[in-house]
Design a protein around this motif. Structure first.
Motif, short mmCIF file in Angstrom:
data_model
loop_
_atom_site.label_atom_id
_atom_site.label_comp_id
_atom_site.label_asym_id
_atom_site.label_seq_id
_atom_site.Cartn_x
_atom_site.Cartn_y
_atom_site.Cartn_z
N GLY A 153 0.56 -47.97 6.00
CA GLY A 153 1.34 -47.28 4.98
C GLY A 153 1.23 -47.98 3.63
N ASN A 154 1.30 -49.31 3.64
CA ASN A 154 1.15 -50.07 2.40
C ASN A 154 -0.26 -49.93 1.82
OD1 ASN A 154 3.78 -50.99 2.39
ND2 ASN A 154 3.29 -52.93 3.39
N ILE A 155 -1.25 -49.93 2.69
CA ILE A 155 -2.63 -49.76 2.24
C ILE A 155 -2.78 -48.39 1.57
CG2 ILE A 155 -4.99 -49.35 3.08
CD1 ILE A 155 -4.49 -51.68 5.08
N LEU A 156 -2.24 -47.35 2.20
CA LEU A 156 -2.32 -46.01 1.62
C LEU A 156 -1.60 -45.94 0.27
CD1 LEU A 156 -1.94 -43.43 4.49
CD2 LEU A 156 -3.91 -43.88 3.07
N ALA A 157 -0.45 -46.59 0.18
CA ALA A 157 0.28 -46.60 -1.10
C ALA A 157 -0.57 -47.25 -2.18
CB ALA A 157 1.61 -47.33 -0.94
N GLY A 158 -1.23 -48.36 -1.85
CA GLY A 158 -2.09 -49.04 -2.81
C GLY A 158 -3.29 -48.21 -3.21
N VAL A 159 -3.92 -47.58 -2.24
CA VAL A 159 -5.08 -46.72 -2.49
C VAL A 159 -4.67 -45.55 -3.38
CG1 VAL A 159 -6.54 -45.00 -1.32
CG2 VAL A 159 -6.46 -47.35 -0.49
N SER A 160 -3.55 -44.92 -3.05
CA SER A 160 -3.06 -43.78 -3.81
C SER A 160 -2.73 -44.19 -5.25
CB SER A 160 -1.83 -43.20 -3.11
OG SER A 160 -1.39 -42.03 -3.74
N ALA A 161 -2.06 -45.33 -5.41
CA ALA A 161 -1.70 -45.80 -6.74
C ALA A 161 -2.94 -46.15 -7.56
CB ALA A 161 -0.78 -47.02 -6.63
N GLN A 162 -3.91 -46.80 -6.94
CA GLN A 162 -5.14 -47.17 -7.66
C GLN A 162 -5.90 -45.92 -8.10
OE1 GLN A 162 -7.75 -50.01 -5.75
NE2 GLN A 162 -9.40 -49.59 -7.18
N ALA A 163 -6.03 -44.95 -7.21
CA ALA A 163 -6.74 -43.71 -7.56
C ALA A 163 -6.00 -42.98 -8.67
CB ALA A 163 -6.89 -42.83 -6.33
N SER A 164 -4.69 -42.95 -8.61
CA SER A 164 -3.89 -42.29 -9.65
C SER A 164 -4.05 -42.99 -10.99
CB SER A 164 -2.41 -42.29 -9.24
OG SER A 164 -1.62 -41.69 -10.24
N LYS A 165 -4.04 -44.31 -10.98
CA LYS A 165 -4.23 -45.09 -12.23
C LYS A 165 -5.60 -44.82 -12.81
CE LYS A 165 -3.53 -49.03 -14.85
NZ LYS A 165 -4.27 -48.56 -16.02
N GLU A 166 -6.62 -44.79 -11.97
CA GLU A 166 -7.97 -44.51 -12.45
C GLU A 166 -8.06 -43.11 -13.05
OE1 GLU A 166 -10.64 -45.22 -9.17
OE2 GLU A 166 -10.22 -47.37 -9.17
N ARG A 167 -7.40 -42.13 -12.42
CA ARG A 167 -7.38 -40.77 -12.97
C ARG A 167 -6.68 -40.74 -14.32
NH1 ARG A 167 -6.08 -39.45 -7.86
NH2 ARG A 167 -3.89 -39.16 -8.35
N GLN A 168 -5.55 -41.44 -14.41
CA GLN A 168 -4.80 -41.49 -15.66
C GLN A 168 -5.62 -42.16 -16.76
OE1 GLN A 168 -1.93 -40.05 -16.42
NE2 GLN A 168 -2.08 -40.80 -18.51
N ASP A 169 -6.27 -43.28 -16.44
CA ASP A 169 -7.12 -43.97 -17.42
C ASP A 169 -8.25 -43.07 -17.89
OD1 ASP A 169 -5.51 -46.19 -17.09
OD2 ASP A 169 -6.98 -47.34 -15.92
N ARG A 170 -8.87 -42.36 -16.97
CA ARG A 170 -9.96 -41.45 -17.30
C ARG A 170 -9.46 -40.31 -18.19
NH1 ARG A 170 -12.05 -41.63 -12.71
NH2 ARG A 170 -10.90 -39.97 -11.72
#
Length: 147
Positions: A102-119
């Protein structure tokens, strides 16, 4: 009589989580004398994972995080809307692996979201620069008179 169930669509930018184990897809001979001690446990995603999230789940960072927590034998893979947690069992998941996943998924989801926002911010900035360039050209062209 027809019953209609209305469900709200899950937004693609919502956090990627797991809703539970798909019990019907577990090995049919679990908890029998012939049943396996380790197997693949399918868990259902809250939404379809995005390609970047799948890439991050397959990445070395996730493997390292599992290994650091003592789960180097675990294999995570994605099949449609399922996370396949390989070489484990329900007891191992219950005793801490599920929390880690669950923690791994939260991290993956947050990282992907941050990358989308940065892009998105980068594209917005590039769009602004392009609009300024086009406005400059319009103004420069408007200053040209053929009289």
């Amino acid at each position: 009589m027809t019953t209609t169930i209305h469900t709200s669509p899950v937004r693609a930018d919502a956090a990627l989580t797991l809703s539970g184990v798909l019990a019907s897809a577990l090995p049919h001979d679990l908890h029998t004398a012939q049943g396996p001690t380790r197997y693949t446990v399918p868990a259902v995603f809250s939404r379809r994972p995005q390609p970047r999230e799948i890439d991050l789940l397959r990445g070395s960072g996730v493997r390292q995080e599992l290994a650091d927590a003592g789960y180097s034998h675990i294999d995570l893979s994605v099949s449609d809307r399922r996370l396949l947690i390989g070489n484990t069992n329900l007891a191992e998941l219950k005793s801490g692996l599920a929390h880690l996943v669950g923690n791994i998924l939260a991290g993956v989801s947050a990282q992907a979201s941050k990358e989308r926002q940065d892009r998105t911010e980068e594209l917005d900035a590039l769009g602004m620069v392009e609009e300024q360039r086009l406005e400059f050209l319009r103004q420069a062209a408007a200053e040209i008179h053929f009289d």
